[in-house]
Design a protein around this motif. Sequence first.
Motif, PDB file in Angstrom:
ATOM      1  N   TRP A   1       0.851  -1.186   0.000  1.00  9.88           N
ATOM      2  CA  TRP A   1       0.000   0.000   0.000  1.00  9.88           C
ATOM      3  C   TRP A   1       0.886   1.235   0.000  1.00  9.88           C
ATOM      4  O   TRP A   1       2.069   1.178   0.324  1.00  9.88           O
ATOM      5  CB  TRP A   1      -0.974  -0.022   1.180  1.00  9.88           C
ATOM      6  CG  TRP A   1      -0.411   0.225   2.566  1.00  9.88           C
ATOM      7  CD1 TRP A   1       0.696  -0.322   3.133  1.00  9.88           C
ATOM      8  CD2 TRP A   1      -0.977   1.087   3.558  1.00  9.88           C
ATOM      9  NE1 TRP A   1       0.859   0.126   4.430  1.00  9.88           N
ATOM     10  CE2 TRP A   1      -0.153   0.996   4.722  1.00  9.88           C
ATOM     11  CE3 TRP A   1      -2.113   1.903   3.609  1.00  9.88           C
ATOM     12  CZ2 TRP A   1      -0.417   1.695   5.893  1.00  9.88           C
ATOM     13  CZ3 TRP A   1      -2.373   2.600   4.778  1.00  9.88           C
ATOM     14  CH2 TRP A   1      -1.526   2.498   5.900  1.00  9.88           C
ATOM     15  N   THR A   2       0.349   2.369  -0.381  1.00  3.76           N
ATOM     16  CA  THR A   2       1.179   3.537  -0.659  1.00  3.76           C
ATOM     17  C   THR A   2       0.997   4.652   0.373  1.00  3.76           C
ATOM     18  O   THR A   2       0.034   4.663   1.136  1.00  3.76           O
ATOM     19  CB  THR A   2       0.850   4.111  -2.047  1.00  3.76           C
ATOM     20  OG1 THR A   2      -0.500   4.626  -2.022  1.00  3.76           O
ATOM     21  CG2 THR A   2       0.984   3.045  -3.126  1.00  3.76           C
ATOM     22  N   TRP A   3       1.916   5.595   0.343  1.00  5.07           N
ATOM     23  CA  TRP A   3       1.824   6.766   1.212  1.00  5.07           C
ATOM     24  C   TRP A   3       0.568   7.580   0.884  1.00  5.07           C
ATOM     25  O   TRP A   3      -0.051   8.159   1.782  1.00  5.07           O
ATOM     26  CB  TRP A   3       3.067   7.640   1.061  1.00  5.07           C
ATOM     27  CG  TRP A   3       4.282   7.048   1.702  1.00  5.07           C
ATOM     28  CD1 TRP A   3       5.311   6.390   1.080  1.00  5.07           C
ATOM     29  CD2 TRP A   3       4.586   7.035   3.101  1.00  5.07           C
ATOM     30  NE1 TRP A   3       6.236   5.973   2.009  1.00  5.07           N
ATOM     31  CE2 TRP A   3       5.828   6.363   3.252  1.00  5.07           C
ATOM     32  CE3 TRP A   3       3.951   7.530   4.233  1.00  5.07           C
ATOM     33  CZ2 TRP A   3       6.432   6.170   4.498  1.00  5.07           C
ATOM     34  CZ3 TRP A   3       4.542   7.351   5.480  1.00  5.07           C
ATOM     35  CH2 TRP A   3       5.770   6.678   5.597  1.00  5.07           C
ATOM     36  N   GLU A   4       0.184   7.602  -0.370  1.00  6.72           N
ATOM     37  CA  GLU A   4      -1.024   8.327  -0.749  1.00  6.72           C
ATOM     38  C   GLU A   4      -2.263   7.663  -0.151  1.00  6.72           C
ATOM     39  O   GLU A   4      -3.176   8.343   0.332  1.00  6.72           O
ATOM     40  CB  GLU A   4      -1.143   8.389  -2.280  1.00  6.72           C
ATOM     41  CG  GLU A   4      -0.119   9.291  -2.960  1.00  6.72           C
ATOM     42  CD  GLU A   4       1.295   8.701  -2.959  1.00  6.72           C
ATOM     43  OE1 GLU A   4       1.420   7.455  -2.850  1.00  6.72           O
ATOM     44  OE2 GLU A   4       2.259   9.485  -3.048  1.00  6.72           O
ATOM     45  N   GLU A   5      -2.296   6.333  -0.155  1.00  3.81           N
ATOM     46  CA  GLU A   5      -3.417   5.624   0.462  1.00  3.81           C
ATOM     47  C   GLU A   5      -3.441   5.861   1.971  1.00  3.81           C
ATOM     48  O   GLU A   5      -4.512   6.038   2.574  1.00  3.81           O
ATOM     49  CB  GLU A   5      -3.313   4.126   0.161  1.00  3.81           C
ATOM     50  CG  GLU A   5      -3.583   3.766  -1.288  1.00  3.81           C
ATOM     51  CD  GLU A   5      -3.309   2.306  -1.574  1.00  3.81           C
ATOM     52  OE1 GLU A   5      -4.160   1.663  -2.212  1.00  3.81           O
ATOM     53  OE2 GLU A   5      -2.246   1.804  -1.154  1.00  3.81           O
ATOM     54  N   TRP A   6      -2.268   5.873   2.573  1.00  2.11           N
ATOM     55  CA  TRP A   6      -2.176   6.148   4.002  1.00  2.11           C
ATOM     56  C   TRP A   6      -2.745   7.530   4.318  1.00  2.11           C
ATOM     57  O   TRP A   6      -3.518   7.707   5.266  1.00  2.11           O
ATOM     58  CB  TRP A   6      -0.711   6.049   4.437  1.00  2.11           C
ATOM     59  CG  TRP A   6      -0.448   6.395   5.865  1.00  2.11           C
ATOM     60  CD1 TRP A   6      -0.622   5.604   6.965  1.00  2.11           C
ATOM     61  CD2 TRP A   6       0.056   7.645   6.367  1.00  2.11           C
ATOM     62  NE1 TRP A   6      -0.261   6.275   8.112  1.00  2.11           N
ATOM     63  CE2 TRP A   6       0.149   7.527   7.767  1.00  2.11           C
ATOM     64  CE3 TRP A   6       0.431   8.843   5.749  1.00  2.11           C
ATOM     65  CZ2 TRP A   6       0.613   8.567   8.577  1.00  2.11           C
ATOM     66  CZ3 TRP A   6       0.891   9.884   6.546  1.00  2.11           C
ATOM     67  CH2 TRP A   6       0.974   9.736   7.947  1.00  2.11           C
TER      68      TRP A   6
ATOM     69  N   PRO B   1       2.127  -2.955   7.590  1.00  4.91           N
ATOM     70  CA  PRO B   1       3.377  -2.538   6.948  1.00  4.91           C
ATOM     71  C   PRO B   1       3.459  -1.021   6.807  1.00  4.91           C
ATOM     72  O   PRO B   1       2.450  -0.315   6.779  1.00  4.91           O
ATOM     73  CB  PRO B   1       3.300  -3.196   5.561  1.00  4.91           C
ATOM     74  CG  PRO B   1       2.265  -4.254   5.681  1.00  4.91           C
ATOM     75  CD  PRO B   1       1.287  -3.776   6.697  1.00  4.91           C
ATOM     76  N   VAL B   2       4.667  -0.520   6.712  1.00  2.43           N
ATOM     77  CA  VAL B   2       4.885   0.883   6.388  1.00  2.43           C
ATOM     78  C   VAL B   2       4.469   1.108   4.932  1.00  2.43           C
ATOM     79  O   VAL B   2       4.734   0.257   4.080  1.00  2.43           O
ATOM     80  CB  VAL B   2       6.367   1.248   6.587  1.00  2.43           C
ATOM     81  CG1 VAL B   2       6.645   2.687   6.167  1.00  2.43           C
ATOM     82  CG2 VAL B   2       6.777   1.032   8.039  1.00  2.43           C
ATOM     83  N   PRO B   3       3.825   2.214   4.635  1.00  2.42           N
ATOM     84  CA  PRO B   3       3.450   2.486   3.238  1.00  2.42           C
ATOM     85  C   PRO B   3       4.665   2.501   2.305  1.00  2.42           C
ATOM     86  O   PRO B   3       5.813   2.708   2.745  1.00  2.42           O
ATOM     87  CB  PRO B   3       2.793   3.863   3.313  1.00  2.42           C
ATOM     88  CG  PRO B   3       2.285   3.960   4.710  1.00  2.42           C
ATOM     89  CD  PRO B   3       3.302   3.242   5.554  1.00  2.42           C
ATOM     90  N   THR B   4       4.408   2.313   1.044  1.00  2.00           N
ATOM     91  CA  THR B   4       5.459   2.247   0.023  1.00  2.00           C
ATOM     92  C   THR B   4       5.276   3.368  -0.994  1.00  2.00           C
ATOM     93  O   THR B   4       4.277   4.086  -0.994  1.00  2.00           O
ATOM     94  CB  THR B   4       5.408   0.912  -0.730  1.00  2.00           C
ATOM     95  OG1 THR B   4       4.213   0.894  -1.559  1.00  2.00           O
ATOM     96  CG2 THR B   4       5.374  -0.271   0.222  1.00  2.00           C
ATOM     97  N   THR B   5       6.233   3.500  -1.877  1.00  2.00           N
ATOM     98  CA  THR B   5       6.089   4.350  -3.059  1.00  2.00           C
ATOM     99  C   THR B   5       5.969   3.434  -4.262  1.00  2.00           C
ATOM    100  O   THR B   5       6.922   2.735  -4.615  1.00  2.00           O
ATOM    101  CB  THR B   5       7.297   5.291  -3.212  1.00  2.00           C
ATOM    102  OG1 THR B   5       7.394   6.131  -2.047  1.00  2.00           O
ATOM    103  CG2 THR B   5       7.143   6.162  -4.446  1.00  2.00           C
TER     104      THR B   5
END
Length: 445
Positions: A184-189, A310-314
């Motif tokens: 999942w992404t930083w934008e989703e977070w 998990p920590v968000p991803t790019t």
Amino acid sequence: MPEPRSGGHRPPRRRAVLASAAVGLTTALTTTLSGCSSASGTTAGGIALTFTWWGNDDRAARTEQAVRIFEREHPGVTVQMSNGDFGSYLQKLATQAAGGGVPDVVQLDYRQISQYAGSEAIMPLDDAIRDGTIRTSTMDASLVRTGTFGGRQYALPMGRGITGYAYDAALYKKLGIATPRPGWTWEEWAQNNRKIAAARLRGPDGRHFTGANDGGTNEDVFEDWLRSRGGRLYASQTKLGFSEDDLTEFWTFFDRLRREGAVAAASDTAQAISTETSPIGRKLSAADFTWDATFPGYPQLLGDGIHFAPVPTTDGRPGQYFKPSMLVGVGAHTEHPKEAAQLVDFLLNDQRAGDILGFTRSTPPNKAIATRVARTLKGPEREIYEYAETMRKYGVSDPPSAPPRGDLAIETAFNREYQRVMYGLATPRQSARELINEANRELRS
């Protein structure tokens, strides 16, 4: 539960305490560092080693029990043990190092390796590894490398940790927010945080609930964010691995979310020095960046609805990596390097020690011991073990070498500069420029 870091609630970096109960252990070791002999010696009965570490009572009691087995198997060797809380431990150890008296066997933070190896306060372990006194074949080679400095092995990992998010799964479900998954992404977070804030829920003090703690003060969050974009904190022991633009973008991202009310208010972030005083701990936010080994403290405080994500991803690229939760080294001036090395090996590789120590220093570096002990884990401890396995299979990059000697000062400056942003005293770019200038001075000194 967590071992605090300086300034704000920033869960420990390469240092963590797992809150699993010590079955059958009813007493705790209460000796403080002030009572520790700082040099090895020979007693009337033989050899006396000193061994120091930081940690809670559970870790102390388990460590004491394991070391007593070592003493029984090495007649004539006694181990004088002491422990303290993280802050006082660092201060005392720095004083001992300045006086040339680092204990025979010493627990170290990831950030201390360059400092103590570079000042020759701890000794290289290469000879003890080569002759088999200390065994590393069952450990991940990339994790072992984190204890190197200048091409030599000065310390070995005592545990393996990884970052993640403690989050209120019950609230996510109630608001129809998908369970965070690897990738999942930083934008989703960010969108999740906005959705939680838009629900206009209220905390115990009547203020509106936010989506997460503000990660802008936390250099660990920045490192994961940066690495997910292909960057790194340090290019070498004397050079940063990121630019002013990189840091400006990161701080702008969090600054905007805070202004929107999607992450915690500045006052709540500034007063957070522990899980209990953090926004999530005060039931003002739904999530918090933390470490696997400190995660069990969250459901213990907030209930079983708290889980680990998990920590968000790019774009699916993770910035996380497996780091040593802490390391162990041998004092450079020990009078008994062989016996000190034998104690290091025992703590890391003896099956009986592994059964006793469990996950008190996060996942054991010895893979066979980790697999064996994992079978006994339950609840949050089992969750973080499975989480780490999930991330291993998903794929994370190898850890970097130990941070440079100026890293502790840079971490403190990182927190301070973002607090200036939080309180409107500087723009993200102004603070980024100041941080980089200060970091460059530290790295050159």
